[in-house]
Design an enzyme around this catalytic site. Structure first.
Site, short mmCIF file in Angstrom:
data_model
loop_
_atom_site.label_atom_id
_atom_site.label_comp_id
_atom_site.label_asym_id
_atom_site.label_seq_id
_atom_site.Cartn_x
_atom_site.Cartn_y
_atom_site.Cartn_z
N ILE A 211 0.87 -1.18 0.00
CA ILE A 211 0.00 0.00 0.00
C ILE A 211 0.90 1.23 0.00
O ILE A 211 1.60 1.50 0.99
CB ILE A 211 -0.91 0.00 1.25
CG1 ILE A 211 -1.73 -1.31 1.32
CG2 ILE A 211 -1.84 1.22 1.23
CD1 ILE A 211 -2.43 -1.53 2.65
N GLU A 223 4.05 -7.93 2.84
CA GLU A 223 4.32 -8.86 3.94
C GLU A 223 3.87 -8.27 5.27
O GLU A 223 3.25 -8.94 6.10
CB GLU A 223 5.82 -9.17 4.04
CG GLU A 223 6.42 -9.82 2.80
CD GLU A 223 6.92 -8.80 1.78
OE1 GLU A 223 6.27 -7.75 1.59
OE2 GLU A 223 7.97 -9.05 1.17
N CYS A 253 11.94 -7.24 1.89
CA CYS A 253 12.92 -6.18 2.18
C CYS A 253 13.40 -6.35 3.63
O CYS A 253 12.84 -7.13 4.41
CB CYS A 253 12.29 -4.81 1.99
SG CYS A 253 11.15 -4.34 3.31
N1 THU Z 1 7.49 -4.13 -1.70
C1 THU Z 1 6.78 -5.07 -1.01
O1 THU Z 1 5.55 -4.99 -0.89
N2 THU Z 1 7.47 -6.12 -0.46
C2 THU Z 1 8.82 -6.29 -0.55
O2 THU Z 1 9.36 -7.18 0.07
C3 THU Z 1 9.61 -5.37 -1.38
C4 THU Z 1 8.93 -4.15 -1.84
C5 THU Z 1 6.73 -3.02 -2.31
C6 THU Z 1 6.91 -1.72 -1.62
C7 THU Z 1 6.64 -0.74 -2.73
O3 THU Z 1 5.25 -0.49 -2.78
C8 THU Z 1 7.03 -1.46 -3.99
O4 THU Z 1 7.18 -2.83 -3.64
C9 THU Z 1 8.34 -0.95 -4.59
O5 THU Z 1 9.31 -0.89 -3.65
#
Ligand code: THU
Length: 300
Positions: A211, A223, A253
């Site tokens: 989001i 996550e 991340c």
């Molecule tokens: N993002 C995630 O939802 N999970 C991850 O483990 C890595 C990154 C999302 C965050 C952001 O909305 C987009 O990916 C680009 O970074």
């Protein structure tokens, strides 16, 4: 699956996440590739009785009623009728409308008590039953009934609600739930949509998506959305998480690794992208992690 809710009766919020997971698994199990939507109305016995009377000339309350929009050819169900599904595309819903499902909350509570399981499970079962009807299943002939029951049981076991009480959520189902959650991603700034499905020790699954925010920095990853949904519903015992993206492996991340480590240092982490799947234990993604144990160890 996009669920358009019409809530006339106050219910336990936990119903909605399980019903959403059931709807996502129904589409996956049926092999439907189109974006689909369904109207779900939660009402009381008096309201469902009125519908039953007006639409079916049956002046009595019941647990669930379903009104399909599409008439499938004899012997066929939605999975093999993509073209037919697309004729029901609704511009406003931005999805193919499968139809309406009406569920009596009075019946959910009463039947859950009768069968000795939770109202949440009963609500998910009734939705699954209605969705099977909207996808072309019925239970008039014995063979059809067997086919419909088998489909219902597959969907319920996908979401950890199988009749035998087993925790049967397969990796494939968890990955499918992560891919379905990805469809709900709000990522207008990066265009990088991520979905997650978090499996709890009791078999329940919580879905999440990333989001984003115009301030960029306030973005929440898929996550952590799933973890926060689960913890805020009282669940803290996690066994696996599936994460889905489109073109590259969505390994979590650093911030998400840390948040996952708080609750489940032994978590299995599955990632899926572009038809591929990979897996690693959280411990290898966050070696020498800092967690609650580090705060308490050495305090004695
Ligand atoms: N993002 C995630 O939802 N999970 C991850 O483990 C890595 C990154 C999302 C965050 C952001 O909305 C987009 O990916 C680009 O970074």
């Amino acid at each position: 699956m996009k669920i358009l809710w019409q809530m006339e009766v106050q219910t336990d919020p936990a119903w909605f996440s399980l019903m959403q997971a059931a709807a996502d698994c129904a589409l996956w199990r049926e092999g439907i590739r189109e974006h689909c939507a369904v109207n779900v109305r939660l009402c009381d016995d008096a309201a469902i009785q009125a519908v039953n009377r007006e639409q079916r000339s049956l002046d009595r309350a019941t647990d669930v009623l379903s009104f399909p929009i599409i008439r499938y050819p004899q012997g066929k169900t939605a999975g093999s009728c993509g073209r037919l599904l697309r004729t029901a595309y609704d511009d406003e819903a931005e999805a193919c409308m499968l139809g309406d499902i009406i569920i009596s909350v009075d019946h959910v509570l009463q039947q859950a008590a009768e069968y000795g399981h939770s109202p949440t499970r009963e609500a998910a079962y009734l939705l699954t039953h209605g969705l099977c009807h909207l996808m072309g299943y019925d239970h008039i002939e014995e063979a059809d009934q067997r086919r419909m029951r088998a489909m219902e049981e597959r969907i319920l076991s996908d979401i950890g609600c199988s009749r035998d009480g087993g925790q049967t959520v397969s990796d494939e189902a968890l990955l499918a739930l992560a891919r379905a959650a990805r469809e709900r991603s709000y990522s207008p700034y990066s265009g990088f949509a991520v979905g997650a499905a978090l499996l709890c020790a009791d078999g329940r699954v919580y879905q999440g998506c990333n989001i984003e925010n115009a301030s960029f920095g306030l973005t929440n990853c898929a996550e952590r959305t799933a973890v926060f949904k689960a913890v805020s519903e009282g669940e803290m015992d996690f066994v696996a998480i599936a994460i889905a993206s489109e073109k590259t492996a969505p390994w979590p991340c650093g911030a998400c690794r840390q948040v996952l480590n708080e609750f489940a240092p032994n978590l299995r982490v599955l990632v899926t992208w572009d038809g591929q799947v990979d897996e690693a234990p959280l411990q290898t993604l966050l070696p020498h992690g800092f967690g609650p144990k580090e705060l308490t160890d050495g305090q004695e």
